[in-house]
Design a protein around this motif. Structure first.
Motif, mmCIF file in Angstrom:
data_model
loop_
_atom_site.group_PDB
_atom_site.id
_atom_site.type_symbol
_atom_site.label_atom_id
_atom_site.label_comp_id
_atom_site.label_asym_id
_atom_site.label_seq_id
_atom_site.Cartn_x
_atom_site.Cartn_y
_atom_site.Cartn_z
ATOM 1 N N LYS A 1 0.821 -1.215 0.000
ATOM 2 C CA LYS A 1 0.000 0.000 0.000
ATOM 3 C C LYS A 1 0.853 1.262 0.000
ATOM 4 N N HIS A 2 2.075 1.170 0.556
ATOM 5 C CA HIS A 2 2.942 2.353 0.641
ATOM 6 C C HIS A 2 4.395 1.920 0.831
ATOM 7 N N ILE A 3 5.301 2.634 0.171
ATOM 8 C CA ILE A 3 6.739 2.448 0.384
ATOM 9 C C ILE A 3 7.311 3.792 0.794
ATOM 10 N N GLY A 4 7.917 3.830 1.964
ATOM 11 C CA GLY A 4 8.594 5.037 2.439
ATOM 12 C C GLY A 4 10.088 4.850 2.273
ATOM 13 N N LEU A 5 10.669 5.531 1.305
ATOM 14 C CA LEU A 5 12.085 5.373 0.974
ATOM 15 C C LEU A 5 12.870 6.598 1.422
ATOM 16 N N SER A 6 13.860 6.374 2.266
ATOM 17 C CA SER A 6 14.749 7.445 2.721
ATOM 18 C C SER A 6 16.011 7.379 1.864
ATOM 19 N N TYR A 7 16.026 8.159 0.793
ATOM 20 C CA TYR A 7 17.114 8.093 -0.194
ATOM 21 C C TYR A 7 17.107 9.370 -1.001
ATOM 22 N N SER A 8 18.284 9.855 -1.316
ATOM 23 C CA SER A 8 18.442 10.949 -2.274
ATOM 24 C C SER A 8 19.811 10.811 -2.905
ATOM 25 N N GLU A 9 20.042 11.500 -3.992
ATOM 26 C CA GLU A 9 21.348 11.423 -4.666
ATOM 27 C C GLU A 9 22.481 11.901 -3.759
ATOM 28 N N THR A 10 22.204 12.877 -2.903
ATOM 29 C CA THR A 10 23.242 13.388 -2.004
ATOM 30 C C THR A 10 23.305 12.610 -0.689
ATOM 31 N N ASP A 11 22.313 11.775 -0.421
ATOM 32 C CA ASP A 11 22.269 10.966 0.798
ATOM 33 C C ASP A 11 21.726 9.575 0.459
ATOM 34 N N PRO A 12 22.499 8.780 -0.282
ATOM 35 C CA PRO A 12 21.992 7.489 -0.750
ATOM 36 C C PRO A 12 21.674 6.494 0.368
ATOM 37 N N ALA A 13 22.314 6.627 1.518
ATOM 38 C CA ALA A 13 22.038 5.705 2.622
ATOM 39 C C ALA A 13 20.850 6.163 3.464
ATOM 40 N N GLY A 14 20.372 7.385 3.237
ATOM 41 C CA GLY A 14 19.202 7.877 3.947
ATOM 42 C C GLY A 14 19.441 8.235 5.397
ATOM 43 N N GLY A 15 20.689 8.339 5.812
ATOM 44 C CA GLY A 15 20.999 8.622 7.207
ATOM 45 C C GLY A 15 20.753 10.052 7.639
ATOM 46 N N ASP B 1 18.378 12.113 6.550
ATOM 47 C CA ASP B 1 16.943 12.342 6.714
ATOM 48 C C ASP B 1 16.195 11.023 6.532
ATOM 49 N N PRO B 2 16.139 10.205 7.576
ATOM 50 C CA PRO B 2 15.447 8.923 7.469
ATOM 51 C C PRO B 2 13.937 9.010 7.681
ATOM 52 N N SER B 3 13.395 10.207 7.741
ATOM 53 C CA SER B 3 11.997 10.401 8.147
ATOM 54 C C SER B 3 10.985 9.621 7.307
ATOM 55 N N ALA B 4 11.223 9.432 6.020
ATOM 56 C CA ALA B 4 10.252 8.730 5.170
ATOM 57 C C ALA B 4 10.062 7.274 5.570
ATOM 58 N N SER B 5 11.046 6.702 6.244
ATOM 59 C CA SER B 5 10.958 5.297 6.620
ATOM 60 C C SER B 5 10.821 5.087 8.131
ATOM 61 N N MET B 6 10.544 6.148 8.839
ATOM 62 C CA MET B 6 10.414 6.070 10.295
ATOM 63 C C MET B 6 8.950 5.798 10.694
ATOM 64 N N VAL B 7 8.766 5.423 11.935
ATOM 65 C CA VAL B 7 7.446 5.033 12.443
ATOM 66 C C VAL B 7 6.397 6.113 12.215
ATOM 67 N N ASP B 8 6.705 7.362 12.547
ATOM 68 C CA ASP B 8 5.703 8.430 12.412
ATOM 69 C C ASP B 8 5.176 8.545 10.980
ATOM 70 N N ALA B 9 6.078 8.441 10.019
ATOM 71 C CA ALA B 9 5.659 8.537 8.611
ATOM 72 C C ALA B 9 4.779 7.358 8.223
ATOM 73 N N MET B 10 5.132 6.180 8.699
ATOM 74 C CA MET B 10 4.362 4.997 8.337
ATOM 75 C C MET B 10 2.993 4.989 9.013
ATOM 76 N N LEU B 11 2.910 5.483 10.242
ATOM 77 C CA LEU B 11 1.618 5.527 10.929
ATOM 78 C C LEU B 11 0.628 6.458 10.212
ATOM 79 N N LYS B 12 1.144 7.444 9.511
ATOM 80 C CA LYS B 12 0.264 8.365 8.770
ATOM 81 C C LYS B 12 -0.431 7.684 7.598
ATOM 82 N N VAL B 13 0.155 6.604 7.077
ATOM 83 C CA VAL B 13 -0.427 5.928 5.914
ATOM 84 C C VAL B 13 -1.215 4.670 6.274
ATOM 85 N N VAL B 14 -1.153 4.280 7.523
ATOM 86 C CA VAL B 14 -1.858 3.072 7.958
ATOM 87 C C VAL B 14 -3.324 3.377 8.161
#
Length: 102
Positions: A73-87, A89-102
């Motif tokens: 239903k949703h994929i939260g990916l913490s990734y960008s060209e300048t931050d490929p590991a997502g460290g 700004d990991p917000s897209a894959s964190m609990v708060d972000a996922m709870l918003k889509v549940v």
């Protein structure tokens, strides 16, 4: 309902991590993707030169997936060209972000 946590690592490491996090008997299960099979199938291989220099071999991008009845239903990916590991700004894959889509 179940929360699955996996990474590209061996089963012993994932078992130790689960023990350290105290998830035994909970709805959280830690799994190993030893050969990156799931990571490849999800097209989530992290093989950017920056992280590869530190990690030595391909790993998995930082992401979270919400599924309902086996349907993604949703994929939260913490990734960008300048931050490929997502460290940074990991917000897209964190609990708060996922709870918003549940």
């Amino acid at each position: 309902d179940e929360v699955l946590v996996y990474c590209v690592n061996d089963g012993a490491v994932m078992e130790a991590w689960a023990k350290d996090q105290g998830v035994a008997g909970s709805m959280i299960t830690f799994l190993a993707d030893t050969r990156s099979e799931l990571t490849k199938a999800l097209d989530m291989v992290l093989d950017h030169p920056g992280p590869m220099a530190a990690l030595g071999n391909p790993r998995c991008k930082r992401f979270a997936i919400y599924c309902d009845d086996g349907v993604v239903k949703h994929i939260g990916l913490s990734y960008s060209e300048t931050d490929p590991a997502g460290g940074a700004d990991p917000s897209a894959s964190m609990v708060d972000a996922m709870l918003k889509v549940v």
